[in-house]
Design an enzyme around this catalytic site. Structure first.
Site, PDB file in Angstrom:
ATOM      1  N   CYS A 120      69.627  52.930  30.659  1.00 56.84           N
ATOM      2  CA  CYS A 120      68.445  52.201  30.230  1.00 56.84           C
ATOM      3  C   CYS A 120      67.516  53.168  29.507  1.00 56.84           C
ATOM      4  O   CYS A 120      67.247  54.275  29.989  1.00 56.84           O
ATOM      5  CB  CYS A 120      67.736  51.612  31.452  1.00 56.84           C
ATOM      6  SG  CYS A 120      66.224  50.720  31.052  1.00 56.84           S
TER       7      CYS A 120
ATOM      8  N   CYS B 179      63.093  49.548  36.764  1.00 62.32           N
ATOM      9  CA  CYS B 179      64.397  50.039  36.328  1.00 62.32           C
ATOM     10  C   CYS B 179      65.356  50.133  37.508  1.00 62.32           C
ATOM     11  O   CYS B 179      65.007  50.662  38.565  1.00 62.32           O
ATOM     12  CB  CYS B 179      64.249  51.415  35.667  1.00 62.32           C
ATOM     13  SG  CYS B 179      65.748  51.940  34.795  1.00 62.32           S
TER      14      CYS B 179
ATOM     15  N   HIS C  44      65.989  42.759  22.499  1.00 59.96           N
ATOM     16  CA  HIS C  44      65.205  42.685  21.264  1.00 59.96           C
ATOM     17  C   HIS C  44      63.721  42.821  21.583  1.00 59.96           C
ATOM     18  O   HIS C  44      63.227  42.223  22.528  1.00 59.96           O
ATOM     19  CB  HIS C  44      65.500  41.369  20.540  1.00 59.96           C
ATOM     20  CG  HIS C  44      66.896  41.304  20.034  1.00 59.96           C
ATOM     21  ND1 HIS C  44      67.953  40.925  20.825  1.00 59.96           N
ATOM     22  CD2 HIS C  44      67.413  41.612  18.820  1.00 59.96           C
ATOM     23  CE1 HIS C  44      69.067  40.988  20.111  1.00 59.96           C
ATOM     24  NE2 HIS C  44      68.768  41.402  18.893  1.00 59.96           N
TER      25      HIS C  44
ATOM     26  N   CYS D 226      68.155  47.970  31.061  1.00 53.99           N
ATOM     27  CA  CYS D 226      68.811  47.442  32.253  1.00 53.99           C
ATOM     28  C   CYS D 226      68.216  46.072  32.551  1.00 53.99           C
ATOM     29  O   CYS D 226      67.178  45.690  31.992  1.00 53.99           O
ATOM     30  CB  CYS D 226      68.616  48.384  33.444  1.00 53.99           C
ATOM     31  SG  CYS D 226      66.925  48.397  34.102  1.00 53.99           S
TER      32      CYS D 226
ATOM     33  N   CYS E  33      64.398  46.211  33.707  1.00 55.60           N
ATOM     34  CA  CYS E  33      63.432  46.496  32.637  1.00 55.60           C
ATOM     35  C   CYS E  33      63.389  45.369  31.615  1.00 55.60           C
ATOM     36  O   CYS E  33      62.311  45.027  31.108  1.00 55.60           O
ATOM     37  CB  CYS E  33      63.759  47.825  31.966  1.00 55.60           C
ATOM     38  SG  CYS E  33      63.399  49.269  32.997  1.00 55.60           S
TER      39      CYS E  33
END
Length: 102
Positions: A17, A25, A36, A56, A59
């Site tokens: 990540c 996370c 995106h 990940c 997140c």
């Protein structure tokens, strides 16, 4: 014309990540996707694949507001750092090219 690249999207598989947001996370590369981060986000309205970060599931949920709401400045800071890291990886992998790069 939107930039769409299956190779860029698939490149996220197994990557660390790039966001690493504390408390969100999960540090599990098996959950990493290409998230995106441009202005045109939303279902069926994604920005270019070049405006995305390796994220990940934890997140990704955080920046999309599914689990928490991060203040705009904090979110932007994490996203900019992750965008630089992700784009550098894509350049090194030959998935994005830069004219005159040395």
């Amino acid at each position: 014309m939107k930039v769409r690249s299956e190779a860029i999207r698939k490149s996220a598989r197994g990557q660390d990540c790039a966001l690493r947001i504390p408390g969100h996370c999960n540090f599990n590369p098996e959950t990493t996707v290409l998230a995106h981060v441009g202005r045109d986000r939303g279902m069926s309205m994604k920005c270019d694949d070049t405006m995305a970060v390796y994220a990940c599931s934890g997140c990704h949920d955080a920046i999309d507001g599914r689990t928490t709401v991060l203040d705009a400045g904090t979110q932007a800071s994490y996203i900019l750092d992750a965008l630089e890291e992700t784009q550098n990886h894509l350049i090194q992998a030959g998935l994005i090219s830069v004219k005159g790069q040395k």
